[in-house]
Scaffold this motif. Structure first.
Motif, PDB file in Angstrom:
ATOM      1  N   LYS A  14      41.958 -20.133  12.090  1.00 27.03           N
ATOM      2  CA  LYS A  14      43.032 -19.144  12.279  1.00 27.03           C
ATOM      3  C   LYS A  14      42.494 -17.901  12.981  1.00 27.03           C
ATOM      4  N   GLU A  15      41.284 -17.533  12.616  1.00 26.78           N
ATOM      5  CA  GLU A  15      40.659 -16.346  13.212  1.00 26.78           C
ATOM      6  C   GLU A  15      40.563 -16.463  14.728  1.00 26.78           C
ATOM      7  N   ILE A  16      40.022 -17.583  15.205  1.00 25.70           N
ATOM      8  CA  ILE A  16      39.844 -17.725  16.659  1.00 25.70           C
ATOM      9  C   ILE A  16      41.176 -17.977  17.366  1.00 25.70           C
ATOM     10  N   THR A  17      42.113 -18.616  16.678  1.00 24.82           N
ATOM     11  CA  THR A  17      43.437 -18.841  17.265  1.00 24.82           C
ATOM     12  C   THR A  17      44.154 -17.512  17.478  1.00 24.82           C
ATOM     13  N   ASP A  18      44.098 -16.640  16.465  1.00 23.50           N
ATOM     14  CA  ASP A  18      44.732 -15.319  16.561  1.00 23.50           C
ATOM     15  C   ASP A  18      44.071 -14.461  17.642  1.00 23.50           C
ATOM     16  N   ILE A  19      42.747 -14.504  17.689  1.00 27.40           N
ATOM     17  CA  ILE A  19      42.020 -13.708  18.679  1.00 27.40           C
ATOM     18  C   ILE A  19      42.325 -14.187  20.096  1.00 27.40           C
ATOM     19  N   LYS A  20      42.366 -15.495  20.269  1.00 25.02           N
ATOM     20  CA  LYS A  20      42.660 -16.061  21.587  1.00 25.02           C
ATOM     21  C   LYS A  20      44.045 -15.640  22.060  1.00 25.02           C
ATOM     22  N   ALA A  21      45.007 -15.573  21.119  1.00 23.88           N
ATOM     23  CA  ALA A  21      46.366 -15.154  21.460  1.00 23.88           C
ATOM     24  C   ALA A  21      46.384 -13.695  21.909  1.00 23.88           C
ATOM     25  N   LEU A  22      45.531 -12.870  21.316  1.00 20.71           N
ATOM     26  CA  LEU A  22      45.468 -11.453  21.674  1.00 20.71           C
ATOM     27  C   LEU A  22      44.739 -11.234  23.000  1.00 20.71           C
ATOM     28  N   LEU A  23      43.663 -11.996  23.224  1.00 21.36           N
ATOM     29  CA  LEU A  23      42.849 -11.795  24.418  1.00 21.36           C
ATOM     30  C   LEU A  23      43.469 -12.396  25.673  1.00 21.36           C
ATOM     31  N   GLY A  24      44.260 -13.446  25.487  1.00 22.52           N
ATOM     32  CA  GLY A  24      44.807 -14.113  26.668  1.00 22.52           C
ATOM     33  C   GLY A  24      43.788 -15.064  27.248  1.00 22.52           C
ATOM     34  N   LYS A  25      43.319 -14.809  28.441  1.00 17.08           N
ATOM     35  CA  LYS A  25      42.380 -15.698  29.109  1.00 17.08           C
ATOM     36  C   LYS A  25      41.016 -15.652  28.423  1.00 17.08           C
ATOM     37  N   SER A  26      40.643 -16.753  27.820  1.00 17.06           N
ATOM     38  CA  SER A  26      39.344 -16.839  27.151  1.00 17.06           C
ATOM     39  C   SER A  26      38.968 -18.305  26.977  1.00 17.06           C
ATOM     40  N   LYS A  27      37.712 -18.558  26.736  1.00 20.35           N
ATOM     41  CA  LYS A  27      37.233 -19.924  26.533  1.00 20.35           C
ATOM     42  C   LYS A  27      36.886 -20.110  25.067  1.00 20.35           C
ATOM     43  N   GLU A  28      37.350 -21.216  24.496  1.00 22.13           N
ATOM     44  CA  GLU A  28      37.114 -21.496  23.082  1.00 22.13           C
ATOM     45  C   GLU A  28      36.273 -22.752  22.919  1.00 22.13           C
ATOM     46  N   LEU A  29      35.269 -22.657  22.081  1.00 23.49           N
ATOM     47  CA  LEU A  29      34.480 -23.816  21.684  1.00 23.49           C
ATOM     48  C   LEU A  29      34.557 -23.906  20.168  1.00 23.49           C
ATOM     49  N   SER A  30      35.144 -24.977  19.662  1.00 22.65           N
ATOM     50  CA  SER A  30      35.297 -25.108  18.219  1.00 22.65           C
ATOM     51  C   SER A  30      35.056 -26.548  17.792  1.00 22.65           C
ATOM     52  N   GLY A  31      34.923 -26.750  16.483  1.00 22.18           N
ATOM     53  CA  GLY A  31      34.684 -28.091  15.965  1.00 22.18           C
ATOM     54  C   GLY A  31      33.414 -28.695  16.536  1.00 22.18           C
ATOM     55  N   TYR A  32      33.478 -29.957  16.907  1.00 23.16           N
ATOM     56  CA  TYR A  32      32.292 -30.646  17.417  1.00 23.16           C
ATOM     57  C   TYR A  32      31.880 -30.178  18.809  1.00 23.16           C
ATOM     58  N   ASN A  33      32.734 -29.391  19.466  1.00 22.85           N
ATOM     59  CA  ASN A  33      32.375 -28.847  20.784  1.00 22.85           C
ATOM     60  C   ASN A  33      31.527 -27.585  20.683  1.00 22.85           C
ATOM     61  N   ALA A  34      31.523 -26.966  19.504  1.00 19.62           N
ATOM     62  CA  ALA A  34      30.772 -25.724  19.310  1.00 19.62           C
ATOM     63  C   ALA A  34      29.323 -26.049  18.955  1.00 19.62           C
ATOM     64  N   THR A  35      28.606 -26.587  19.910  1.00 21.30           N
ATOM     65  CA  THR A  35      27.231 -27.018  19.678  1.00 21.30           C
ATOM     66  C   THR A  35      26.228 -25.930  20.049  1.00 21.30           C
ATOM     67  N   GLU A  36      25.054 -26.059  19.516  1.00 22.43           N
ATOM     68  CA  GLU A  36      23.960 -25.154  19.874  1.00 22.43           C
ATOM     69  C   GLU A  36      23.639 -25.289  21.365  1.00 22.43           C
ATOM     70  N   THR A  37      23.703 -26.494  21.871  1.00 20.62           N
ATOM     71  CA  THR A  37      23.435 -26.741  23.287  1.00 20.62           C
ATOM     72  C   THR A  37      24.430 -26.002  24.173  1.00 20.62           C
ATOM     73  N   ALA A  38      25.720 -26.045  23.798  1.00 20.47           N
ATOM     74  CA  ALA A  38      26.756 -25.344  24.570  1.00 20.47           C
ATOM     75  C   ALA A  38      26.511 -23.845  24.561  1.00 20.47           C
ATOM     76  N   PHE A  39      26.079 -23.325  23.414  1.00 19.85           N
ATOM     77  CA  PHE A  39      25.794 -21.885  23.336  1.00 19.85           C
ATOM     78  C   PHE A  39      24.625 -21.507  24.242  1.00 19.85           C
ATOM     79  N   LYS A  40      23.579 -22.300  24.216  1.00 22.82           N
ATOM     80  CA  LYS A  40      22.401 -21.994  25.017  1.00 22.82           C
ATOM     81  C   LYS A  40      22.707 -22.031  26.514  1.00 22.82           C
ATOM     82  N   LYS A  41      23.706 -22.809  26.888  1.00 18.67           N
ATOM     83  CA  LYS A  41      24.085 -22.898  28.302  1.00 18.67           C
ATOM     84  C   LYS A  41      24.755 -21.617  28.799  1.00 18.67           C
ATOM     85  N   LEU A  42      25.093 -20.699  27.877  1.00 17.87           N
ATOM     86  CA  LEU A  42      25.636 -19.395  28.274  1.00 17.87           C
ATOM     87  C   LEU A  42      24.557 -18.492  28.860  1.00 17.87           C
ATOM     88  N   SER A  43      23.301 -18.838  28.620  1.00 14.65           N
ATOM     89  CA  SER A  43      22.191 -18.022  29.096  1.00 14.65           C
ATOM     90  C   SER A  43      22.255 -17.833  30.609  1.00 14.65           C
TER      91      SER A  43
END
Length: 220
Positions: A14-43
């Motif tokens: 609910k937290e990320i759903t509400d925040i995404k609604a407020l921010l508008g354009k944003s990228k969400e990674l949740s559940g099995y997509n929210a991996t450590e590997t995906a985070f490191k690729k932000l570097s």
């Protein structure tokens, strides 16, 4: 934070759903997509706002060295590390398997992102990181060197501002606080003012329960 792993956090969805609604354009990674590997690729290409809603951990330095029998009985060794940046971290997808078994041969990364790993990333494009997790502001205090933990790690990675917690935070009220914070941030275009006002609202709502609002701090 037992050997049995970490529980699912109902409020984070609910937290990320509400925040995404407020921010508008944003990228969400949740559940099995929210991996450590995906985070490191932000570097090297991290967003200006980085919001992480998950479990965090910090183990204080042991006063006495553990016995060999204790070490052999543990699947993970985070609490026994000398380096404080290895005794604090964040949990991503599939972390429970690694926490319980000591590693995860089925994933590129084990899902347990330590402060040391964060410190080696390039997150200088990120103006603010919001650590919506427990004990993310804790660390070892090394004299005039300050606190060695997640806050130092994100600063070393180049993040300008950090919102973090000093103790365990309740799931539902954390989501409530974050929704307030982003609403006021959108209103004022000033995260520091939004943070102060959000804490004031939470304090008035839960005046006799500071554990529900006072944990979060704004660090520049």
């Amino acid at each position: 934070m037992s050997r049995n792993g970490f529980n699912y956090l109902e409020g984070t969805k609910k937290e990320i759903t509400d925040i995404k609604a407020l921010l508008g354009k944003s990228k969400e990674l949740s559940g099995y997509n929210a991996t450590e590997t995906a985070f490191k690729k932000l570097s090297g290409n991290s967003p200006s706002i980085l919001h992480i809603a998950t479990h965090g951990f910090f183990f204080p330095k042991l006063k006495e060295k553990p016995k060999k029998s204790e070490l052999l009985g543990q699947k993970n060794s985070y609490r026994y590390q000398e380096n404080p940046l290895l005794r604090s971290g964040l949990l991503f997808a599939n972390a429970n398997y690694s926490w319980q078994n000591g590693n995860n041969p089925y994933e590129e990364d084990d899902g347990i992102l330590t402060a040391l790993e964060i410190s080696n990333l390039d997150l200088k494009n990120t103006d603010i990181v919001i650590l919506s997790a427990c004990e993310t502001g804790l660390g070892d205090i090394a004299g005039s060197e300050g606190v060695y933990g997640l806050q130092r790690a994100f600063k070393m990675a180049g993040v300008k501002t950090i919102i973090m917690s000093l103790w365990e935070v309740p799931d539902a009220e954390t989501a409530e606080f974050m929704n307030l914070f982003y609403s006021k941030w959108k209103k004022y275009n000033n995260p520091k003012k939004a943070f102060k006002e959000s804490q004031q609202v939470m304090m008035n709502t839960y005046r006799d329960e500071p554990q529900k609002w006072a944990s979060f701090v704004y660090f520049e």
